[in-house]
Design a protein around this motif. Structure first.
Motif, PDB file in Angstrom:
ATOM      1  N   MET A  22       0.977  -0.880  -0.442  1.00 27.81           N
ATOM      2  CA  MET A  22      -0.082  -0.138  -0.343  1.00 27.81           C
ATOM      3  C   MET A  22       0.929   1.549   0.357  1.00 27.81           C
ATOM      4  SD  MET A  22      -3.148  -1.234   0.268  1.00 27.81           S
ATOM      5  CE  MET A  22      -3.929  -2.133   0.503  1.00 27.81           C
ATOM      6  N   ILE A  23       0.989   2.309  -0.671  1.00 33.41           N
ATOM      7  CA  ILE A  23       1.156   3.794  -0.143  1.00 33.41           C
ATOM      8  C   ILE A  23      -0.323   4.931  -0.616  1.00 33.41           C
ATOM      9  CG2 ILE A  23       2.358   5.606  -2.071  1.00 33.41           C
ATOM     10  CD1 ILE A  23       3.073   2.972  -4.074  1.00 33.41           C
ATOM     11  N   TYR A  24       0.285   5.674   0.873  1.00 26.91           N
ATOM     12  CA  TYR A  24      -0.463   6.657   0.868  1.00 26.91           C
ATOM     13  C   TYR A  24       0.307   7.943   0.498  1.00 26.91           C
ATOM     14  CZ  TYR A  24      -1.818   2.613   3.876  1.00 26.91           C
ATOM     15  OH  TYR A  24      -2.545   0.753   4.420  1.00 26.91           O
ATOM     16  N   LYS A  25      -0.767   8.772   0.614  1.00 30.17           N
ATOM     17  CA  LYS A  25      -0.104  10.569   0.169  1.00 30.17           C
ATOM     18  C   LYS A  25      -0.456  10.874   1.617  1.00 30.17           C
ATOM     19  CE  LYS A  25      -0.852  14.102  -3.408  1.00 30.17           C
ATOM     20  NZ  LYS A  25      -1.513  14.483  -3.976  1.00 30.17           N
ATOM     21  N   ARG A  26       0.742  11.346   2.180  1.00 33.82           N
ATOM     22  CA  ARG A  26       0.082  12.361   3.129  1.00 33.82           C
ATOM     23  C   ARG A  26      -0.299  13.785   2.819  1.00 33.82           C
ATOM     24  NH1 ARG A  26       3.900  16.739   5.751  1.00 33.82           N
ATOM     25  NH2 ARG A  26       5.665  15.558   4.194  1.00 33.82           N
ATOM     26  N   GLY A  27      -1.419  13.743   3.925  1.00 31.98           N
ATOM     27  CA  GLY A  27      -1.987  15.388   3.683  1.00 31.98           C
ATOM     28  C   GLY A  27      -1.554  16.187   4.674  1.00 31.98           C
ATOM     29  N   ARG A  28      -2.780  16.604   5.601  1.00 29.03           N
ATOM     30  CA  ARG A  28      -2.528  17.398   6.260  1.00 29.03           C
ATOM     31  C   ARG A  28      -2.302  17.196   7.657  1.00 29.03           C
ATOM     32  NH1 ARG A  28      -7.300  19.132   9.669  1.00 29.03           N
ATOM     33  NH2 ARG A  28      -9.357  17.565   9.069  1.00 29.03           N
ATOM     34  N   LEU A  29      -1.397  17.771   8.793  1.00 28.03           N
ATOM     35  CA  LEU A  29      -1.113  17.660  10.083  1.00 28.03           C
ATOM     36  C   LEU A  29      -2.580  18.006  10.853  1.00 28.03           C
ATOM     37  CD1 LEU A  29       0.728  16.974  12.397  1.00 28.03           C
ATOM     38  CD2 LEU A  29       1.312  19.751  11.903  1.00 28.03           C
ATOM     39  N   LEU A  30      -2.874  16.660  10.933  1.00 24.18           N
ATOM     40  CA  LEU A  30      -3.778  16.534  12.274  1.00 24.18           C
ATOM     41  C   LEU A  30      -3.758  17.162  13.695  1.00 24.18           C
ATOM     42  CD1 LEU A  30      -5.722  13.263  11.345  1.00 24.18           C
ATOM     43  CD2 LEU A  30      -6.185  15.865  10.127  1.00 24.18           C
ATOM     44  N   GLY A  31      -2.725  16.332  13.916  1.00 26.26           N
ATOM     45  CA  GLY A  31      -1.816  16.839  15.497  1.00 26.26           C
ATOM     46  C   GLY A  31      -0.908  16.383  15.874  1.00 26.26           C
ATOM     47  N   GLN A  32       0.367  16.649  17.063  1.00 25.00           N
ATOM     48  CA  GLN A  32       0.820  16.457  17.288  1.00 25.00           C
ATOM     49  C   GLN A  32       1.482  16.261  19.259  1.00 25.00           C
ATOM     50  OE1 GLN A  32       3.096  20.350  16.102  1.00 25.00           O
ATOM     51  NE2 GLN A  32       5.057  19.340  15.983  1.00 25.00           N
ATOM     52  N   GLY A  33       2.165  15.069  19.347  1.00 25.85           N
ATOM     53  CA  GLY A  33       2.062  14.439  20.274  1.00 25.85           C
ATOM     54  C   GLY A  33       3.180  14.224  21.239  1.00 25.85           C
TER      55      GLY A  33
END
Length: 250
Positions: A22-33
């Motif tokens: 599987m290949i996933y295209k990275r989108g927007r940042l949702l959060g940081q932890g």
């Protein structure tokens, strides 16, 4: 300093799960932890959209972090409930570990509270019922979440609440033992403040739930039967039409 920055670099725009092809295209940042960052991603073949928690391998060597991540993976693999964030899978490459999660596109209840500032009690009732449902499921499996806070209550596009971050969850503590330190001192001393704008019903319920004597506290079923929940059923329209940005602390 340069090496530390390199270890925490985000993944590329395309993320590959070699094992599943599987290949996933990275989108927007949702959060940081504490672990790393969470991004929205799209599986390029099917177009399905997920959230992916990206954890730099270097952080897994920190005390407790690796064990917490392993616990989260293990627990998620055995849980399935409409108010628990679903783990779709996990994989790794040379620099990162990836947890592929159900997408909760409206962020957390902490985000919503920051945007709203204050919430109406009917809104609180509407979402708190969902949180209680998820907790009832966890408790039925002998699990205590141990990190319940607004930032771990995530919200879907349809304004449905999902409990996330099971990294600190454990089985119920043996009789005579407790998980935690400072928190229990405050619980035993009933050291908390109630906002002055709360209704009498809300104040009464919170007082019951925070009773220093565990035996005196209501069960989840008793909580739902309390007048705070039964006094007003106007929550039925919440979430329809233009979604309300709702929920925060009681």
């Amino acid at each position: 300093m340069v090496l530390g920055q390199a270890r925490d670099e985000p993944p590329g725009w395309y993320i590959e799960d070699v094992g599943r092809g599987m290949i996933y295209k990275r989108g927007r940042l949702l959060g940081q932890g504490t672990f790393g960052c969470c991004y929205q991603v799209t599986e390029v073949t099917s177009g399905r959209v997920y959230a992916v928690k990206v954890i730099p391998r270097a952080r897994l060597t920190a005390v407790g972090i690796g064990a917490r991540v392993e616990r989260e993976q293990e627990l998620h693999s055995h849980l399935s409930h409409r108010h628990i964030v679903r783990l779709h899978g996990h994989f790794a490459d040379r620099s990162h570990l990836y947890l592929l999660l159900e997408l909760c596109s409206r962020g957390s209840l902490a985000d919503i509270l920051r945007a709203r500032g204050r919430l109406r009690e009917p809104e609180v009732r509407y979402y708190l019922r969902q949180v209680i449902s998820g907790l009832h499921y966890l408790h039925g499996h002998g699990l205590v979440h141990r990190d319940l806070k607004l930032s771990n209550f995530l919200v879907t596009e349809k304004m449905q609440v999902k409990i996330g971050d099971l990294g600190l969850a454990r089985g119920a503590a043996p009789d005579g033992q407790r998980w935690g330190l400072e928190l229990y001192r405050r619980i035993r001393g009933a050291l908390y403040l109630l906002p002055p704008q709360l209704s009498p019903q809300a104040r009464a319920l919170i007082t019951l739930m925070l009773d220093p004597d565990p035996v005196a506290r209501p069960s989840l079923r008793d909580v739902l039967d309390h007048q705070f929940f039964t006094q007003d059923l106007s929550h039925t329209n919440i979430g329809r039409g233009k979604p309300l940005l709702v929920l925060g602390t009681v």
